[in-house]
Scaffold this motif. Structure first.
Motif, mmCIF file in Angstrom:
data_model
loop_
_atom_site.group_PDB
_atom_site.id
_atom_site.type_symbol
_atom_site.label_atom_id
_atom_site.label_comp_id
_atom_site.label_asym_id
_atom_site.label_seq_id
_atom_site.Cartn_x
_atom_site.Cartn_y
_atom_site.Cartn_z
ATOM 1 N N LEU A 84 -0.133 -3.789 14.662
ATOM 2 C CA LEU A 84 0.781 -4.200 15.740
ATOM 3 C C LEU A 84 0.142 -4.149 17.121
ATOM 4 N N ARG A 85 -0.665 -3.116 17.393
ATOM 5 C CA ARG A 85 -1.164 -2.921 18.769
ATOM 6 C C ARG A 85 -2.651 -3.148 18.923
ATOM 7 N N GLY A 86 -3.390 -3.152 17.842
ATOM 8 C CA GLY A 86 -4.827 -3.345 17.953
ATOM 9 C C GLY A 86 -5.608 -2.062 18.076
ATOM 10 N N ASP A 87 -4.954 -0.941 18.323
ATOM 11 C CA ASP A 87 -5.621 0.354 18.347
ATOM 12 C C ASP A 87 -4.670 1.411 17.797
ATOM 13 N N ILE A 88 -5.227 2.514 17.389
ATOM 14 C CA ILE A 88 -4.423 3.573 16.788
ATOM 15 C C ILE A 88 -4.029 4.597 17.824
ATOM 16 N N ILE A 89 -4.979 5.005 18.643
ATOM 17 C CA ILE A 89 -4.726 6.017 19.673
ATOM 18 C C ILE A 89 -4.706 5.352 21.020
ATOM 19 N N GLU A 90 -3.663 5.620 21.784
ATOM 20 C CA GLU A 90 -3.541 5.001 23.108
ATOM 21 C C GLU A 90 -4.307 5.764 24.142
ATOM 22 N N THR B 134 -0.259 5.030 6.412
ATOM 23 C CA THR B 134 0.608 3.861 6.562
ATOM 24 C C THR B 134 1.007 3.665 8.017
ATOM 25 N N VAL B 135 1.346 4.740 8.689
ATOM 26 C CA VAL B 135 1.714 4.645 10.101
ATOM 27 C C VAL B 135 0.517 4.193 10.933
ATOM 28 N N ALA B 136 -0.662 4.734 10.651
ATOM 29 C CA ALA B 136 -1.852 4.361 11.417
ATOM 30 C C ALA B 136 -2.214 2.893 11.195
ATOM 31 N N TYR B 137 -2.131 2.438 9.959
ATOM 32 C CA TYR B 137 -2.471 1.045 9.672
ATOM 33 C C TYR B 137 -1.467 0.085 10.305
ATOM 34 N N ALA B 138 -0.183 0.418 10.231
ATOM 35 C CA ALA B 138 0.835 -0.427 10.852
ATOM 36 C C ALA B 138 0.657 -0.464 12.374
ATOM 37 N N ARG B 139 0.336 0.667 12.936
ATOM 38 C CA ARG B 139 0.130 0.714 14.387
ATOM 39 C C ARG B 139 -1.103 -0.096 14.794
ATOM 40 N N LEU C 91 0.826 -1.212 0.000
ATOM 41 C CA LEU C 91 0.000 0.000 0.000
ATOM 42 C C LEU C 91 0.857 1.258 0.000
ATOM 43 N N ASP C 92 1.910 1.262 0.789
ATOM 44 C CA ASP C 92 2.801 2.414 0.834
ATOM 45 C C ASP C 92 3.494 2.611 -0.513
ATOM 46 N N THR C 93 3.905 1.520 -1.132
ATOM 47 C CA THR C 93 4.535 1.613 -2.443
ATOM 48 C C THR C 93 3.544 2.100 -3.492
ATOM 49 N N MET C 94 2.289 1.696 -3.371
ATOM 50 C CA MET C 94 1.285 2.184 -4.308
ATOM 51 C C MET C 94 1.052 3.678 -4.161
ATOM 52 N N VAL C 95 1.127 4.188 -2.937
ATOM 53 C CA VAL C 95 1.006 5.636 -2.727
ATOM 54 C C VAL C 95 2.177 6.356 -3.389
ATOM 55 N N VAL C 96 3.376 5.831 -3.221
ATOM 56 C CA VAL C 96 4.558 6.452 -3.833
ATOM 57 C C VAL C 96 4.452 6.419 -5.358
ATOM 58 N N ASN C 97 3.981 5.302 -5.914
ATOM 59 C CA ASN C 97 3.809 5.210 -7.359
ATOM 60 C C ASN C 97 2.723 6.164 -7.856
ATOM 61 N N ALA C 98 1.656 6.323 -7.102
ATOM 62 C CA ALA C 98 0.606 7.268 -7.479
ATOM 63 C C ALA C 98 1.146 8.694 -7.482
ATOM 64 N N ILE C 99 1.975 9.004 -6.505
ATOM 65 C CA ILE C 99 2.601 10.330 -6.469
ATOM 66 C C ILE C 99 3.483 10.522 -7.698
ATOM 67 N N ALA D 41 1.143 12.695 -0.450
ATOM 68 C CA ALA D 41 2.294 12.117 0.255
ATOM 69 C C ALA D 41 2.092 12.184 1.767
ATOM 70 N N MET D 42 1.615 13.319 2.258
ATOM 71 C CA MET D 42 1.375 13.440 3.700
ATOM 72 C C MET D 42 0.283 12.487 4.162
ATOM 73 N N LEU D 43 -0.803 12.401 3.415
ATOM 74 C CA LEU D 43 -1.888 11.495 3.781
ATOM 75 C C LEU D 43 -1.447 10.040 3.694
ATOM 76 N N GLY D 44 -0.644 9.715 2.710
ATOM 77 C CA GLY D 44 -0.142 8.354 2.576
ATOM 78 C C GLY D 44 0.747 7.950 3.729
ATOM 79 N N PHE D 45 1.599 8.865 4.163
ATOM 80 C CA PHE D 45 2.474 8.567 5.294
ATOM 81 C C PHE D 45 1.667 8.344 6.566
ATOM 82 N N VAL D 46 0.729 9.227 6.830
ATOM 83 C CA VAL D 46 -0.078 9.113 8.047
ATOM 84 C C VAL D 46 -0.917 7.833 8.018
#
Length: 95
Positions: A89-95, A81-86, A43-51, A74-79
């Motif tokens: 890994l943790r089961g929630d986005i905001i602690e 990707t980080v939110a989805y990975a989090r 997904l992150d690579t697809m965002v970079v390719n779309a850019i 690019a900013m939305l893609g980064f955010v």
């Protein structure tokens, strides 16, 4: 037309083809990825390719608005990707 213009047009066409093939390959990895991490990276690579495609379109048409749009994506893609990975890994986005 001059040689430089013809060369620029051929280079843009080649760049469109190469980035489009990279986008298709990322989509295949997204579909058949063996793990969730592979899918996140796809997904992150697809965002970079779309850019890249948006920037190439801006170069081809000579319009500067596409470059600003690519920065926002690019900013939305980064955010995202980080939110989805989090979330994975943790089961929630905001602690």
């Amino acid at each position: 037309m001059s040689l430089a213009t013809d060369l620029m047009n051929m280079t843009l066409i080649l760049a469109f083809v190469v980035v489009s093939v990279a986008q298709a390959m990322s989509m295949v990895r997204l579909i058949i990825g063996p793990s969730t991490g592979d899918r996140i990276l796809a997904l992150d690579t697809m965002v970079v390719n779309a850019i890249g495609l948006i920037v190439l379109l801006g170069i081809a048409q000579g319009v500067r608005v596409y470059f600003e749009a690519s920065m926002i994506i690019a900013m939305l893609g980064f955010v995202s990707t980080v939110a989805y990975a989090r979330f994975v890994l943790r089961g929630d986005i905001i602690e």
